[in-house]
Design a protein around this motif. Structure first.
Motif, PDB file in Angstrom:
ATOM      1  N   ASP A   1       3.758   1.279   3.802  1.00 50.17           N
ATOM      2  CA  ASP A   1       4.155   1.601   5.181  1.00 50.17           C
ATOM      3  C   ASP A   1       2.961   2.066   6.014  1.00 50.17           C
ATOM      4  O   ASP A   1       2.978   1.940   7.240  1.00 50.17           O
ATOM      5  N   ARG A   2       1.936   2.609   5.370  1.00 47.73           N
ATOM      6  CA  ARG A   2       0.771   3.134   6.085  1.00 47.73           C
ATOM      7  C   ARG A   2      -0.273   2.064   6.371  1.00 47.73           C
ATOM      8  O   ARG A   2      -1.281   2.337   7.028  1.00 47.73           O
ATOM      9  N   GLU A   3      -0.036   0.855   5.895  1.00 48.62           N
ATOM     10  CA  GLU A   3      -0.994  -0.245   6.084  1.00 48.62           C
ATOM     11  C   GLU A   3      -0.800  -0.875   7.458  1.00 48.62           C
ATOM     12  O   GLU A   3       0.248  -1.449   7.751  1.00 48.62           O
ATOM     13  N   TYR A   4      -1.819  -0.777   8.295  1.00 49.11           N
ATOM     14  CA  TYR A   4      -1.765  -1.413   9.608  1.00 49.11           C
ATOM     15  C   TYR A   4      -2.156  -2.886   9.526  1.00 49.11           C
ATOM     16  O   TYR A   4      -1.767  -3.689  10.374  1.00 49.11           O
ATOM     17  N   HIS A   5      -2.923  -3.216   8.487  1.00 51.10           N
ATOM     18  CA  HIS A   5      -3.291  -4.616   8.231  1.00 51.10           C
ATOM     19  C   HIS A   5      -2.986  -4.929   6.772  1.00 51.10           C
ATOM     20  O   HIS A   5      -3.888  -4.976   5.929  1.00 51.10           O
ATOM     21  N   PRO A   6      -1.722  -5.142   6.431  1.00 51.03           N
ATOM     22  CA  PRO A   6      -1.357  -5.330   5.019  1.00 51.03           C
ATOM     23  C   PRO A   6      -1.931  -6.615   4.444  1.00 51.03           C
ATOM     24  O   PRO A   6      -1.974  -7.651   5.116  1.00 51.03           O
ATOM     25  N   ASP A   7      -2.378  -6.515   3.220  1.00 47.30           N
ATOM     26  CA  ASP A   7      -2.903  -7.668   2.497  1.00 47.30           C
ATOM     27  C   ASP A   7      -2.045  -7.848   1.247  1.00 47.30           C
ATOM     28  O   ASP A   7      -2.242  -7.167   0.238  1.00 47.30           O
TER      29      ASP A   7
END
Length: 590
Positions: free
Chosen positions: A318-324
């Motif tokens: 949830d804290r990933e602004y650019h999820p990979d």
């Protein structure tokens, strides 16, 4: 014609009614209801100390937003959902002010919104913070959230009685209802503030209505008497899905029961098709809404399955602004999460001691053939749905695993029915022996409930949640300002402020703050500060935040003013001094 009966005759009729007739039934029912209300009040008084899970607070703030704004929007914003919304809006706007919720189903927040509106109608503010530092529960929690959940739990108990009486006997129905009301897991779900009690009720109601429909059709009753409950069953199943998505697991069991009861290939398929068509029509509008805001009919459910997996521990996804997210790693992460979930939470599948006994008897019934075919058919439908829910729940959160409790009413009834069969086979002859064995199974089933009520009782949910402190932090910002915190669900509910979940690192914070949304305050709590120092804070994923929490932010960090809260447990940072005009002291969490 005037009634010429004497006063003595009328009095005799009243006494006779109280002694053996309708009056005696009314007295018994009244005493039973009063005892039930005492159980609910005692359990709530000893076990409820305020909401204590992020999901419960999320639902509560969604209900408030819906009561005010009329839409499914959230004030608890995740960087992950910002990324998703940006992909579908002009100018890559994350819509922070009216951020659409993509995690939750709408029925429970809508019901909470109605409850909150009723308070507004009588001129009472349900969101006012309790006076005194020890207050932990708002009126909205005590007089809207809890009563609604308790009501659904009580109504589910009535369904247990009604279904037990129709399938087995009045005695089994009454015993099953009593065991249900004295089950610890029932009231734990009810005081959790989650949508579990509501979803469980509508699943049970759907099965009950379908049983009534199929039996009335079999008995040759007029069409109205079986078509109406059939439609009710579909509506209840759809509401269950719109309460909690995993309730979809009940649909195969419902369809299997209808198919078997209606003659399989001699008409049963027609009923299954009608059921599925109407069910799909009822849930489609919400699925279309999810497609519009997220591109997926289920919203962010797929990402929820990956959350708290070995690949994405805690709420790191949830804290990933650019999820990979590599597709190859998703399968492995899901497998690992499923195994870890059930290796640590298997007791939720076989709930407690009494639940274990009745669960064992329920499983044994799959190797026993009941005389009444509807009992066998319903058992197979329940078995299919239970198995499917066990498989699906393992990929999601702990509250999803608790949705297995939806089958607890049926486990009680089938377990008791098989227990009664065993007693009959023993042929003890002496009535008191039979009565003693029946009392024994009830006592064993309610042992967890009794142990829960014994001291020590539930503690306040601090750390990290203490409503007065969170509300004071919210008051430091105005309604148009946004904060960043490690528990946005709590600040959105108790503080009533738009709150962005703490991004993965400082670089992502700068990107959000500089280009998407100016952040006026940052709130750190024990969620972050109590993490392992070396493994997480000093040389781990939180290392970019350690200087900020320690009062040594980088020179270009925009929030340079700070104040410690609750004996240094928490810290609030802002772009300017927002607290000098107020008392610096904060109510300590007891």
């Amino acid at each position: 014609m005037a009634d010429n009966r004497s006063f003595e005759s009328t009095l005799h009729d009243i006494v006779y009614s109280i002694d053996t007739g309708t009056g005696l039934k009314i007295i018994r029912v009244t005493l039973y209801v009063l005892l039930l209300l005492v159980i609910v009040m005692v359990y709530t008084a000893t076990q409820f100390r305020g909401l204590k899970t992020e999901e419960a607070m999320d639902y509560a703030q969604l209900g408030r937003n819906m009561s005010i704004q009329g839409g499914m929007v959230t004030k608890a914003v995740r960087p992950l959902t910002m990324w998703k919304v940006q992909q579908r809006t002009a100018g890559e706007n994350p819509l922070i002010a009216g951020h659409p919720d993509m995690y939750h189903a709408p029925a429970y927040p809508a019901l909470l919104a109605v409850g909150f509106k009723m308070f507004d109608f009588i001129g009472v503010d349900p969101f006012a913070m309790p006076e005194g530092g020890r207050g932990v529960a708002m009126d909205a929690e005590r007089w809207v959230i809890l009563p609604l959940n308790h009501l659904f739990a009580i109504l589910t108990g009535w369904i247990v009685f009604s279904l037990g009486k129709r399938l087995f006997s009045r005695e089994i129905g009454f015993m099953g209802m009593t065991i249900y009301y004295l089950s610890d897991l029932v009231w734990q779900d009810s005081i959790s503030g989650l949508n579990l009690s509501m979803a469980i009720f509508f699943i049970a109601a759907s099965f009950h209505a379908l049983v009534v429909s199929m039996l009335n059709k079999r008995d040759g009753d007029p069409k109205l008497y079986w078509i109406t409950p059939f439609i009710v069953s579909i509506f209840c199943a759809a509401i269950a899905f719109l309460t909690r998505y995993i309730a979809l697991a009940a649909v195969p069991g419902l369809c299997l029961f209808a198919w078997l009861m209606c003659g399989r290939f001699r008409g049963g398929t027609r009923f299954v098709v009608v059921f599925l068509l109407l069910y799909t029509m009822l849930i489609t509008p919400w699925l279309v809404r999810n497609v519009k805001v997220s591109g997926n009919p289920a919203g962010m459910v797929g990402y929820t399955a990956l959350a708290d997996s070995p690949r994405f521990p805690d709420n790191s996804l949830d804290r990933e602004y650019h999820p990979d997210i590599a597709p190859s790693s998703m399968v492995t992460a899901l497998k690992q999460k499923w195994i870890l979930n059930y290796s640590g939470k298997h007791d939720s599948v076989i709930p407690a001691l009494g639940g274990g006994i009745l669960m064992a008897m329920f499983i044994v019934t799959f190797f026993y053939h009941f005389v009444r075919p509807q009992v066998n058919y319903l058992r197979w439908g329940l078995g299919i749905s239970l198995l499917l829910m066990v498989v699906l729940a393992g990929f999601f959160s702990e509250s999803s695993i608790h949705m297995i409790h939806a089958f607890w009413p049926f486990i009680i009834l089938y377990g008791l029915a098989f227990f009664y069969i065993l007693i009959d086979r023993l042929d003890l002859g002496v009535r008191i022996y039979n009565l003693g064995l029946k009392c024994l199974i009830v006592v064993l089933a309610i042992i967890p409930f009794g142990l829960t009520l014994m001291p020590p009782h539930e503690n306040h949910p601090y750390p990290p949640y203490h409503a007065p402190i969170i509300a004071r932090v919210g008051e430091m910002l105005n309604e148009r300002e946004v904060m960043c915190t490690d528990m946005p669900w709590a600040t959105a509910w108790y503080g009533n402020r738009v709150s962005i979940l703490l991004p993965k690192d400082l670089d992502q914070f700068y990107e959000i703050n500089d280009y998407k949304q100016y952040i006026s305050g940052m709130y750190f709590t024990t969620i972050t500060k109590n993490k392992p120092f070396v493994k997480q804070l000093l040389d781990g994923p939180e290392k970019s935040w350690l200087p900020v929490m320690s009062g040594r932010p980088p020179p270009d960090f925009p929030l340079k003013e700070g104040v410690a809260l609750n004996r240094q447990d928490q810290i609030f940072l802002s772009d300017r001094d927002r607290w000098s005009g107020q008392s610096a002291a904060t109510p300590a969490a007891e």
